[in-house]
Design a protein around this motif. Structure first.
Motif, PDB file in Angstrom:
ATOM      1  N   LEU A  21       0.833  -1.198   0.000  1.00  0.00           N
ATOM      2  CA  LEU A  21       0.000   0.000   0.000  1.00  0.00           C
ATOM      3  C   LEU A  21       0.869   1.250   0.000  1.00  0.00           C
ATOM      4  O   LEU A  21       1.860   1.334   0.728  1.00  0.00           O
ATOM      5  N   GLU A  48      -3.090   5.199   0.918  1.00  0.00           N
ATOM      6  CA  GLU A  48      -4.079   4.121   0.808  1.00  0.00           C
ATOM      7  C   GLU A  48      -4.366   3.433   2.133  1.00  0.00           C
ATOM      8  O   GLU A  48      -5.299   2.637   2.224  1.00  0.00           O
ATOM      9  N   GLY A  80      -5.993  -1.409   4.233  1.00  0.00           N
ATOM     10  CA  GLY A  80      -6.286  -0.397   3.233  1.00  0.00           C
ATOM     11  C   GLY A  80      -6.464  -1.009   1.865  1.00  0.00           C
ATOM     12  O   GLY A  80      -6.441  -2.230   1.689  1.00  0.00           O
ATOM     13  N   GLY A  81      -6.641  -0.155   0.885  1.00  0.00           N
ATOM     14  CA  GLY A  81      -6.881  -0.617  -0.481  1.00  0.00           C
ATOM     15  C   GLY A  81      -8.348  -0.580  -0.828  1.00  0.00           C
ATOM     16  O   GLY A  81      -9.217  -0.410   0.033  1.00  0.00           O
ATOM     17  N   ARG A  82      -8.611  -0.736  -2.089  1.00  0.00           N
ATOM     18  CA  ARG A  82      -9.987  -0.694  -2.572  1.00  0.00           C
ATOM     19  C   ARG A  82     -10.684  -2.031  -2.342  1.00  0.00           C
ATOM     20  O   ARG A  82     -10.092  -3.095  -2.548  1.00  0.00           O
TER      21      ARG A  82
END
Length: 344
Positions: A137, A141, A222-224
């Motif tokens: 990440l 993010e 985190g991240g989408r």
């Protein structure tokens, strides 16, 4: 294979990790494991429930911890209606990297003369950056960083009691996260402001402190989100009664409530993490409380109150509730993070 897994495990006593072990199943399949757990016990640093818990857990965890595949964030205090237990976040070997990401890092043991000092800020910041790298990440993010910072055992530092102060340990950890994530410049931190609610704070931090671990332990998320995976959201309620802020967060993550306020799909809510706070004057919405003037620990009162709010909202007792969000929320506020399974 799907990406990150998450599941709750109950504990019958501080040394009971049997349900965690069942949840993990075969440790050989684990690429990363983060454990965020709450046991019975009080907030004083000489409560040995944490040491008992780690004594039972560490031998089983050793093969994973030895090569950086596991971290543990352990805290005491299950007042109110909170069930002792925790959340395991598991990334299996060969799992799809899409969706919510987990990264871990553990520092070397902090030198005794660094514990409780601003040097811990730098150790935490380095650990958080390493955890973000582990997750793949970029720092923007990172949605949430959870950190455990070491303190000294009470009674071992009679001339420097602040080295055993868990409030100060949490504050140093939160400032370390803020520095790592670019929310606060390291040179802007006033040493005299450490531990004061009016100081700078991180919007992406939950921190803990205790004497049972020698170094910093950090996990970042985190991240989408990906279809069918996990979604994470964080909010900062204004006070101990701010249920609407938590409900709004739940709705943004796709959860729904019926006309009576009950959660429609409770099985989709797999993780609830909270740091509850109170203004320094002990007042809530202008009214006096006895949180800072009774014989009971203020943290215990905060945790009990927050457990009732979360239990009423979600119809459950399985959540991780802690107190003292110093440098993690505005004065008198709180932090709540929800981990939700996507429907797709």
């Amino acid at each position: 294979m799907s990406g990150l897994e998450a599941g709750w495990f109950d504990m019958d006593h501080p040394a009971d990790w049997s349900r965690l072990q069942s949840l993990v199943s075969d440790p050989a399949t684990v690429d990363r494991l983060a454990i965020v757990a709450k046991t019975e016990g009080h907030t004083a640093p000489n409560d040995f429930a944490r040491q008992l818990a780690r004594q039972a857990l560490d031998p089983w965890l050793a093969p994973l911890a030895a090569d950086g595949r596991a971290v543990v964030v352990l805290a005491n205090g299950c007042e109110g209606v909170a069930t002792p237990g925790g959340v395991a976040l598991i990334r299996r070997r060969g799992a799809d990297a899409a969706g919510l990401r987990l990264g871990l890092a553990r520092s070397r043991p902090l030198p005794a003369d660094a514990i409780g000092t601003p040097a811990a800020i730098d150790a935490v910041a380095a650990c958080v950056r390493a955890a973000a790298d582990d997750a793949g990440l970029a720092l923007p993010e990172v949605a949430l960083a959870i950190v455990k910072c070491p303190t000294r055992l009470a009674g071992t530092v009679p001339t420097e009691p602040w080295r055993a102060d868990q409030h100060r340990g949490r504050a140093l950890a939160a400032l370390g996260i803020a520095v790592a994530l670019g929310e606060v410049a390291r040179e802007a931190i006033d040493v005299d402001a450490i531990g004061h609610d009016s100081g700078p704070w991180s919007r992406r931090a939950m921190t803990f402190a205790g004497p049972e671990a020698p170094g910093v332990e950090a996990l970042v998320l985190g991240g989408r989100p990906a279809p069918g995976g996990l979604r994470l959201g964080v909010c900062h309620p204004a006070d101990l009664l701010d249920a609407p802020a938590v409900r709004r967060l739940a709705r943004t993550l796709g959860l729904a409530f019926d006309d009576d306020g009950a959660l429609r799909e409770p099985q989709r809510l797999v993780g609830v993490f909270s740091k509850a706070g109170l203004a320094a004057d002990g007042r809530v919405r202008g009214a006096r409380t006895g949180v800072f003037s009774s014989a009971y620990s203020p943290d215990s009162a905060m945790r009990a109150a927050q457990s009732g709010l979360l239990g009423g909202l979600f119809g459950s007792t399985r959540f991780f509730v802690s107190g003292d969000p110093v440098h993690q929320a505005p004065p008198g506020g709180a932090v709540v993070a929800l981990l939700v399974k996507d429907t797709a």
